[in-house]
Design a protein around this motif. Sequence first.
Motif, PDB file in Angstrom:
ATOM      1  N   TYR A  82      -9.408 -41.702 -77.219  1.00  0.00           N
ATOM      2  CA  TYR A  82      -8.769 -40.230 -77.781  1.00  0.00           C
ATOM      3  C   TYR A  82     -10.877 -39.842 -78.472  1.00  0.00           C
ATOM      4  O   TYR A  82     -11.305 -40.122 -79.133  1.00  0.00           O
ATOM      5  CB  TYR A  82      -8.610 -40.693 -79.030  1.00  0.00           C
ATOM      6  CG  TYR A  82      -7.684 -41.401 -79.065  1.00  0.00           C
ATOM      7  CD1 TYR A  82      -5.941 -40.866 -78.507  1.00  0.00           C
ATOM      8  CD2 TYR A  82      -6.901 -43.200 -79.347  1.00  0.00           C
ATOM      9  CE1 TYR A  82      -4.430 -41.120 -78.989  1.00  0.00           C
ATOM     10  CE2 TYR A  82      -6.270 -43.473 -78.815  1.00  0.00           C
ATOM     11  CZ  TYR A  82      -5.142 -42.989 -78.883  1.00  0.00           C
ATOM     12  OH  TYR A  82      -3.681 -43.511 -78.868  1.00  0.00           O
TER      13      TYR A  82
ATOM     14  N   SER B 121      -6.625 -36.002 -79.490  1.00  0.00           N
ATOM     15  CA  SER B 121      -6.024 -36.184 -77.677  1.00  0.00           C
ATOM     16  C   SER B 121      -6.615 -36.870 -77.046  1.00  0.00           C
ATOM     17  O   SER B 121      -7.673 -37.239 -76.986  1.00  0.00           O
ATOM     18  CB  SER B 121      -5.677 -34.582 -76.852  1.00  0.00           C
ATOM     19  OG  SER B 121      -5.287 -34.522 -76.190  1.00  0.00           O
ATOM     20  N   ARG B 122      -5.657 -38.201 -75.888  1.00  0.00           N
ATOM     21  CA  ARG B 122      -6.432 -38.869 -75.073  1.00  0.00           C
ATOM     22  C   ARG B 122      -6.469 -37.610 -73.171  1.00  0.00           C
ATOM     23  O   ARG B 122      -7.550 -38.129 -72.331  1.00  0.00           O
ATOM     24  CB  ARG B 122      -5.884 -39.935 -75.059  1.00  0.00           C
ATOM     25  CG  ARG B 122      -5.853 -40.749 -75.539  1.00  0.00           C
ATOM     26  CD  ARG B 122      -5.708 -42.140 -75.218  1.00  0.00           C
ATOM     27  NE  ARG B 122      -4.244 -42.196 -74.845  1.00  0.00           N
ATOM     28  CZ  ARG B 122      -3.386 -42.594 -73.719  1.00  0.00           C
ATOM     29  NH1 ARG B 122      -4.333 -42.859 -72.684  1.00  0.00           N
ATOM     30  NH2 ARG B 122      -1.834 -42.856 -72.912  1.00  0.00           N
TER      31      ARG B 122
END
Length: 331
Positions: A106, A125-126
């Motif tokens: 992440y 978010s990844r």
Amino acid sequence: MVIVLLVFLILFSGCSCDIQDDPKHFRVLSYNVQNLFDAQLDGGEYPEYQDAKNWTDRSYRMRLTTLSTMLLSDRIGFPDAIILEEVEGLSVVQDLLSLHLGRKGYRWYAVAKGSDAAISVAIISRHPITSSLVHGSDGIRPVLQATIATQAGDICLFALHAKSQIGDGSELRLALAKAVGSAAQKHASSAVLLCGDFNEDPTSIWSTESGQPALVDMSHPDAGVYQNAGSLGLVGSSQQLSPALYYCPYLDQAWTSSVSGSCNWDGQWHRYDQILCNNKLFDGMGWEYESFTIQNLPSLCSSDGRPYAWNLNTLQGVSDHFPVLMTLKRR
């Protein structure tokens, strides 16, 4: 006035990540984490968090560990994107990533906070966040927008936290619905998800006798009138979708759950925590809706099955909400 805190950083680029990407699925988790403040006194915190005897760095780090343990649970499935409500601000998100989530990939995040607000909304978010905006106006909480790039096309997320049911907040919830609805319509050609704590049940139009709801079940006889006046129109079937309407899993007769809601007040369950889809997630191309669940993991439940609410006095509990998880599948 809205303070915009937007940061897109690639953290720990030299660290390995043992989470295998799943190119066929994209998972989004939305979670109201109930007043997650850091231990630095800035003066804008709720009064109970301004007493250093009650709220310490040790207590803060304990909460970060508890939250990250849940977010990184195998049962959650390592969401591709995480939306958090009720975090104090940028520092909490940075600590959460640097101490826990960053090692799992992440690396991108965005935060939005009102200038006179104690809490904010965040998107983690990844996958790369390629653009972002904050929508709102004086008097309402900001709506955070972030576009995430994937191999199957962009996914446009909107993160929000509407005014609570305490007091008269119906006009503020409606104003927020108008703001997010207007912003989302500008991205009608993309896959759009409206995520967060709406502080209103999707069926509220059936139980209220006055005022205009922020969310309107389109099966109600007066739904069209409310939608034209700014309410978000919700349907429970993809067959009823149009560019101006949103699919709400709670309204889908085929949707089932082991728990009646995502939060419980005075013994009554509510479905305030929602992820709504636009019609692009049902067009047979790119990303498509697959499932929606309320994540009532045992570690998040009290003995009576309700959310194990955080208690500042005892330093026990997690949150007074359950997280909700939506899974998209790639066509």
